[in-house]
Design a protein around this motif. Structure first.
Motif, PDB file in Angstrom:
ATOM      1  N   ARG A 176       0.838  -1.202   0.000  1.00  0.00           N
ATOM      2  CA  ARG A 176       0.000   0.000   0.000  1.00  0.00           C
ATOM      3  C   ARG A 176       0.874   1.254   0.000  1.00  0.00           C
ATOM      4  O   ARG A 176       0.605   2.219  -0.723  1.00  0.00           O
ATOM      5  CB  ARG A 176      -0.922   0.000   1.223  1.00  0.00           C
ATOM      6  N   LEU A 177       1.938   1.222   0.804  1.00  0.00           N
ATOM      7  CA  LEU A 177       2.854   2.362   0.819  1.00  0.00           C
ATOM      8  C   LEU A 177       3.589   2.505  -0.507  1.00  0.00           C
ATOM      9  O   LEU A 177       3.837   3.618  -0.984  1.00  0.00           O
ATOM     10  CB  LEU A 177       3.864   2.194   1.965  1.00  0.00           C
ATOM     11  N   LEU A 178       3.918   1.357  -1.098  1.00  0.00           N
ATOM     12  CA  LEU A 178       4.645   1.375  -2.372  1.00  0.00           C
ATOM     13  C   LEU A 178       3.807   2.001  -3.475  1.00  0.00           C
ATOM     14  O   LEU A 178       4.335   2.688  -4.361  1.00  0.00           O
ATOM     15  CB  LEU A 178       5.044  -0.051  -2.739  1.00  0.00           C
ATOM     16  N   ARG A 179       2.486   1.786  -3.444  1.00  0.00           N
ATOM     17  CA  ARG A 179       1.600   2.365  -4.465  1.00  0.00           C
ATOM     18  C   ARG A 179       1.585   3.896  -4.391  1.00  0.00           C
ATOM     19  O   ARG A 179       1.469   4.566  -5.416  1.00  0.00           O
ATOM     20  CB  ARG A 179       0.186   1.837  -4.274  1.00  0.00           C
ATOM     21  N   THR A 180       1.734   4.409  -3.162  1.00  0.00           N
ATOM     22  CA  THR A 180       1.721   5.871  -3.030  1.00  0.00           C
ATOM     23  C   THR A 180       3.070   6.494  -3.386  1.00  0.00           C
ATOM     24  O   THR A 180       3.129   7.663  -3.777  1.00  0.00           O
ATOM     25  CB  THR A 180       1.346   6.282  -1.589  1.00  0.00           C
ATOM     26  N   GLY A 186      10.014  -2.658  -4.588  1.00  0.00           N
ATOM     27  CA  GLY A 186       9.024  -3.588  -5.113  1.00  0.00           C
ATOM     28  C   GLY A 186       9.610  -4.968  -5.339  1.00  0.00           C
ATOM     29  O   GLY A 186       8.995  -5.992  -4.981  1.00  0.00           O
ATOM     30  N   ARG A 187      10.785  -5.037  -5.906  1.00  0.00           N
ATOM     31  CA  ARG A 187      11.442  -6.327  -6.138  1.00  0.00           C
ATOM     32  C   ARG A 187      11.759  -7.029  -4.811  1.00  0.00           C
ATOM     33  O   ARG A 187      11.605  -8.253  -4.699  1.00  0.00           O
ATOM     34  CB  ARG A 187      12.714  -6.117  -6.940  1.00  0.00           C
ATOM     35  N   ALA A 188      12.190  -6.241  -3.827  1.00  0.00           N
ATOM     36  CA  ALA A 188      12.516  -6.827  -2.529  1.00  0.00           C
ATOM     37  C   ALA A 188      11.268  -7.402  -1.860  1.00  0.00           C
ATOM     38  O   ALA A 188      11.313  -8.480  -1.249  1.00  0.00           O
ATOM     39  CB  ALA A 188      13.155  -5.774  -1.627  1.00  0.00           C
ATOM     40  N   LEU A 189      10.135  -6.705  -1.993  1.00  0.00           N
ATOM     41  CA  LEU A 189       8.892  -7.205  -1.406  1.00  0.00           C
ATOM     42  C   LEU A 189       8.436  -8.499  -2.096  1.00  0.00           C
ATOM     43  O   LEU A 189       7.960  -9.431  -1.435  1.00  0.00           O
ATOM     44  CB  LEU A 189       7.799  -6.148  -1.507  1.00  0.00           C
ATOM     45  N   ILE A 190       8.590  -8.559  -3.404  1.00  0.00           N
ATOM     46  CA  ILE A 190       8.230  -9.780  -4.126  1.00  0.00           C
ATOM     47  C   ILE A 190       9.085 -10.950  -3.662  1.00  0.00           C
ATOM     48  O   ILE A 190       8.581 -12.054  -3.408  1.00  0.00           O
ATOM     49  CB  ILE A 190       8.388  -9.563  -5.646  1.00  0.00           C
ATOM     50  N   ALA A 191      10.409 -10.730  -3.523  1.00  0.00           N
ATOM     51  CA  ALA A 191      11.308 -11.794  -3.079  1.00  0.00           C
ATOM     52  C   ALA A 191      10.924 -12.287  -1.692  1.00  0.00           C
ATOM     53  O   ALA A 191      10.905 -13.499  -1.425  1.00  0.00           O
ATOM     54  CB  ALA A 191      12.753 -11.299  -3.084  1.00  0.00           C
ATOM     55  N   MET A 192      10.591 -11.351  -0.796  1.00  0.00           N
ATOM     56  CA  MET A 192      10.202 -11.739   0.555  1.00  0.00           C
ATOM     57  C   MET A 192       8.911 -12.537   0.547  1.00  0.00           C
ATOM     58  O   MET A 192       8.814 -13.602   1.191  1.00  0.00           O
ATOM     59  CB  MET A 192      10.022 -10.488   1.420  1.00  0.00           C
TER      60      MET A 192
END
Length: 280
Positions: A253-257, A264-270
């Motif tokens: 949600r924070l990334l969208r703002t 974004g890549r780090a969140l996907i990996a996690m």
């Protein structure tokens, strides 16, 4: 002529090597006298306890040499000591550990505060237990029973739990002690021992009342989680996974703002790794 000289030299050295490999050595009597004179041994107990809490396995020979003034050449030949000499030396070390004490002025080596008499006695008993098991492992030359490794872990966990001891028994201390890779390294490549250690650590965690392995806050980084899955039930893994999923939702949600490709890549990996976590 040169070839003949070289051949003779090689044959001579090979014979020396054969004799050296076949030789057995006694232990200097002075070594036994030094061990018999030892009484306090705080540093010896501390070094063994610290090594047993690390990832290098059990290698006591440098500590034995330093503590009792054993000749370096004698220690280097440890693998070729005569069997009776090894047995006698091991017995002498066990007797020294039984005599070991912690002097009042040296309690700071093991305690962050001032222990009661009862706690000090219990801590000393646990330190002796670790030392006895470590000595047995050292002298078993790779053939130690897995139970001796478990005995060390059991004593360490009990030592941590005492109110005044150092280590303090924080979640970080326990987490460091029971990490699967740490246990495997401590077992020195003995998978049977490593498996016994994991089995014991899992039982300890499940009975301890702790929950620090079941939430995201319990980890420095999500990549550390696989080291502890062995200790968790299916329900606990699901709880941990859910915590990371909720965190990923919040961060997305924070990334969208405020878009950030690297984030974004780090969140996907996690999230991808979290979704793969399963109880072992």
């Amino acid at each position: 002529m040169e070839e003949q000289l070289l051949a003779e030299m090689k044959a001579f050295v090979a014979e020396l090597e054969r004799k050296e490999a076949a030789a057995v050595y006694a232990v200097p009597e002075e070594a036994f006298k030094a061990i018999r004179r030892a009484k306090t041994l705080e540093k010896f107990l501390h070094d063994i306890f610290a090594q047993a809490g690390g990832s290098g396995g059990i290698r006591l020979l440098p500590y034995i040499r330093r503590e009792f003034g054993i000749d370096a050449e004698a220690i280097e030949r440890f693998d070729r000591w005569a069997p009776y000499a090894k047995d006698r030396f091991e017995e002498a070390l066990h007797e020294a550990v039984d005599r070991a004490d912690i002097r009042a002025g040296n309690q700071g080596v093991f305690f962050a505060g001032t222990p009661s008499k009862k706690e000090a006695e219990e801590a000393l008993r646990l330190l002796r237990d670790v030392a006895h098991a470590a000595i047995e492992i050292q002298f078993a030359a790779g053939r130690a029973s897995p139970e001796r490794y478990v005995a060390i872990l059991d004593a360490q966990l009990r030592f941590y739990a005492l109110p005044s001891t150092y280590q303090a028994g924080t979640e970080a201390d326990y987490r460091s002690l029971i990490a699967a890779d740490r246990l495997a390294a401590f077992a020195g490549g003995d998978e049977t021992a490593a498996q016994a250690l994991r089995h014991y650590a899992r039982a300890w965690y499940q009975e301890s009342g702790h929950a620090f392995l079941e939430s995201r806050e319990g980890y420095f980084d999500y990549t550390d989680v696989p080291k502890y899955l062995y200790a968790l039930t299916g329900e606990q893994v699901a709880r941990l996974r859910g915590d990371y999923v909720r965190y990923a939702e919040e961060q997305f949600r924070l990334l969208r703002t405020k878009p950030d490709l690297a984030r974004g890549r780090a969140l996907i990996a996690m999230l991808e790794q979290a979704l793969r976590w399963q109880p072992l």
